[in-house]
Design a protein around this motif. Structure first.
Motif, PDB file in Angstrom:
ATOM      1  N   UNK A  31     -13.451  12.033  -6.014  1.00  0.00           N
ATOM      2  CA  UNK A  31     -13.625  13.384  -6.595  1.00  0.00           C
ATOM      3  C   UNK A  31     -12.007  13.627  -7.314  1.00  0.00           C
ATOM      4  N   UNK A  32     -11.198  12.762  -7.170  1.00  0.00           N
ATOM      5  CA  UNK A  32      -9.980  13.123  -7.682  1.00  0.00           C
ATOM      6  C   UNK A  32      -9.945  12.716  -9.042  1.00  0.00           C
ATOM      7  N   UNK A  33      -8.795  13.178  -9.846  1.00  0.00           N
ATOM      8  CA  UNK A  33      -8.614  12.566 -11.161  1.00  0.00           C
ATOM      9  C   UNK A  33      -7.384  11.529 -10.988  1.00  0.00           C
ATOM     10  N   UNK A  34      -6.709  11.451 -10.086  1.00  0.00           N
ATOM     11  CA  UNK A  34      -5.683  10.604  -9.992  1.00  0.00           C
ATOM     12  C   UNK A  34      -5.617  10.167  -8.576  1.00  0.00           C
ATOM     13  N   UNK A  35      -5.608   8.868  -8.234  1.00  0.00           N
ATOM     14  CA  UNK A  35      -5.638   8.324  -6.792  1.00  0.00           C
ATOM     15  C   UNK A  35      -4.239   7.388  -6.808  1.00  0.00           C
ATOM     16  N   UNK A  36      -3.482   7.828  -5.705  1.00  0.00           N
ATOM     17  CA  UNK A  36      -2.231   7.161  -5.197  1.00  0.00           C
ATOM     18  C   UNK A  36      -2.288   6.235  -4.127  1.00  0.00           C
ATOM     19  N   UNK A  37      -2.292   5.026  -4.347  1.00  0.00           N
ATOM     20  CA  UNK A  37      -2.482   4.070  -3.331  1.00  0.00           C
ATOM     21  C   UNK A  37      -1.739   2.874  -3.473  1.00  0.00           C
ATOM     22  N   UNK A  38      -1.135   2.207  -2.217  1.00  0.00           N
ATOM     23  CA  UNK A  38      -0.448   1.278  -2.335  1.00  0.00           C
ATOM     24  C   UNK A  38      -1.241  -0.284  -2.209  1.00  0.00           C
ATOM     25  N   UNK A  39      -0.925  -1.311  -2.496  1.00  0.00           N
ATOM     26  CA  UNK A  39      -1.722  -2.683  -2.297  1.00  0.00           C
ATOM     27  C   UNK A  39      -2.475  -2.597  -1.053  1.00  0.00           C
ATOM     28  N   UNK A  40      -1.978  -2.560   0.091  1.00  0.00           N
ATOM     29  CA  UNK A  40      -2.802  -2.534   1.435  1.00  0.00           C
ATOM     30  C   UNK A  40      -3.874  -1.595   1.551  1.00  0.00           C
ATOM     31  N   UNK A  41      -3.574  -0.242   1.072  1.00  0.00           N
ATOM     32  CA  UNK A  41      -4.685   0.730   1.081  1.00  0.00           C
ATOM     33  C   UNK A  41      -6.002   0.185   0.142  1.00  0.00           C
ATOM     34  N   UNK A  42      -5.304  -0.336  -1.048  1.00  0.00           N
ATOM     35  CA  UNK A  42      -6.424  -0.540  -2.171  1.00  0.00           C
ATOM     36  C   UNK A  42      -7.193  -1.712  -1.430  1.00  0.00           C
ATOM     37  N   UNK A  43      -6.637  -2.772  -0.789  1.00  0.00           N
ATOM     38  CA  UNK A  43      -7.311  -3.732  -0.224  1.00  0.00           C
ATOM     39  C   UNK A  43      -8.326  -3.371   0.929  1.00  0.00           C
ATOM     40  N   UNK A  44      -7.869  -2.382   1.654  1.00  0.00           N
ATOM     41  CA  UNK A  44      -8.716  -1.944   2.881  1.00  0.00           C
ATOM     42  C   UNK A  44      -9.917  -1.090   2.215  1.00  0.00           C
ATOM     43  N   UNK A  46     -11.268  -1.376  -0.785  1.00  0.00           N
ATOM     44  CA  UNK A  46     -12.331  -1.888  -1.864  1.00  0.00           C
ATOM     45  C   UNK A  46     -12.659  -3.184  -1.211  1.00  0.00           C
ATOM     46  N   UNK A  47     -11.896  -3.943  -0.195  1.00  0.00           N
ATOM     47  CA  UNK A  47     -12.189  -5.365   0.364  1.00  0.00           C
ATOM     48  C   UNK A  47     -12.116  -6.429  -0.693  1.00  0.00           C
ATOM     49  N   UNK A  48     -11.177  -5.983  -1.777  1.00  0.00           N
ATOM     50  CA  UNK A  48     -10.797  -6.919  -2.766  1.00  0.00           C
ATOM     51  C   UNK A  48      -9.941  -8.135  -2.316  1.00  0.00           C
ATOM     52  N   UNK A  49     -10.340  -9.406  -2.689  1.00  0.00           N
ATOM     53  CA  UNK A  49      -9.718 -10.636  -2.294  1.00  0.00           C
ATOM     54  C   UNK A  49      -8.245 -10.901  -2.928  1.00  0.00           C
ATOM     55  N   UNK A  50      -7.770 -11.777  -2.189  1.00  0.00           N
ATOM     56  CA  UNK A  50      -6.124 -12.004  -2.589  1.00  0.00           C
ATOM     57  C   UNK A  50      -6.130 -12.305  -4.013  1.00  0.00           C
ATOM     58  N   UNK A  51      -7.275 -13.043  -4.539  1.00  0.00           N
ATOM     59  CA  UNK A  51      -7.230 -13.538  -5.967  1.00  0.00           C
ATOM     60  C   UNK A  51      -7.351 -12.175  -6.912  1.00  0.00           C
ATOM     61  N   UNK A  52      -8.356 -11.407  -6.486  1.00  0.00           N
ATOM     62  CA  UNK A  52      -8.375 -10.317  -7.184  1.00  0.00           C
ATOM     63  C   UNK A  52      -7.223  -9.472  -7.313  1.00  0.00           C
ATOM     64  N   UNK A  53      -6.589  -9.187  -6.116  1.00  0.00           N
ATOM     65  CA  UNK A  53      -5.315  -8.463  -6.031  1.00  0.00           C
ATOM     66  C   UNK A  53      -4.379  -9.194  -6.796  1.00  0.00           C
ATOM     67  N   UNK A  54      -4.376 -10.363  -6.983  1.00  0.00           N
ATOM     68  CA  UNK A  54      -3.227 -11.169  -7.833  1.00  0.00           C
ATOM     69  C   UNK A  54      -3.578 -10.853  -9.335  1.00  0.00           C
ATOM     70  N   UNK A  55      -4.851 -10.926  -9.679  1.00  0.00           N
ATOM     71  CA  UNK A  55      -5.224 -10.416 -10.969  1.00  0.00           C
ATOM     72  C   UNK A  55      -4.806  -9.082 -11.417  1.00  0.00           C
ATOM     73  N   UNK A  56      -4.961  -8.164 -10.458  1.00  0.00           N
ATOM     74  CA  UNK A  56      -4.632  -6.744 -10.710  1.00  0.00           C
ATOM     75  C   UNK A  56      -3.236  -6.614 -10.915  1.00  0.00           C
ATOM     76  N   UNK A  57      -2.276  -7.145 -10.095  1.00  0.00           N
ATOM     77  CA  UNK A  57      -0.777  -7.240  -9.993  1.00  0.00           C
ATOM     78  C   UNK A  57      -0.399  -7.867 -11.213  1.00  0.00           C
ATOM     79  N   UNK A  58      -0.944  -9.117 -11.669  1.00  0.00           N
ATOM     80  CA  UNK A  58      -0.491  -9.502 -13.285  1.00  0.00           C
ATOM     81  C   UNK A  58      -0.779  -8.760 -14.225  1.00  0.00           C
TER      82      UNK A  58
END
Length: 70
Positions: A31-44, A46-58
């Motif tokens: 419902x938000x226009x902007x979502x502020x979150x850190x890497x741990x919150x994003x991983x929690x 979305x269930x994103x894998x380490x590889x996906x998190x690395x691609x996002x960081x890159x």
């Protein structure tokens, strides 16, 4: 407030006990226009894998460098 157009809606996730209702957090984030979150919150949330998190960081690093934000 969440239903109408108007002011920008910013949601700062801040996963801290007892605020761990992931279903509610996902609902509010959608419902938000902007979502502020850190890497741990994003991983929690979305269930994103380490590889996906690395691609996002890159990608974010490349974006920051291209805009002079680094």
């Amino acid at each position: 407030l969440l239903e109408g157009a108007g002011p920008l809606k910013v949601f700062d996730v801040n996963l801290r006990p007892p605020m761990r209702d992931l279903g509610l957090i996902r609902h509010l984030a959608r419902r938000a226009d902007v979502v502020k979150l850190n890497e741990d919150e994003l991983r929690t949330l979305t269930g994103a894998s380490a590889a996906t998190m690395q691609k996002l960081a890159d990608a974010m690093g490349s974006f920051a460098a291209s805009t002079g934000l680094t």
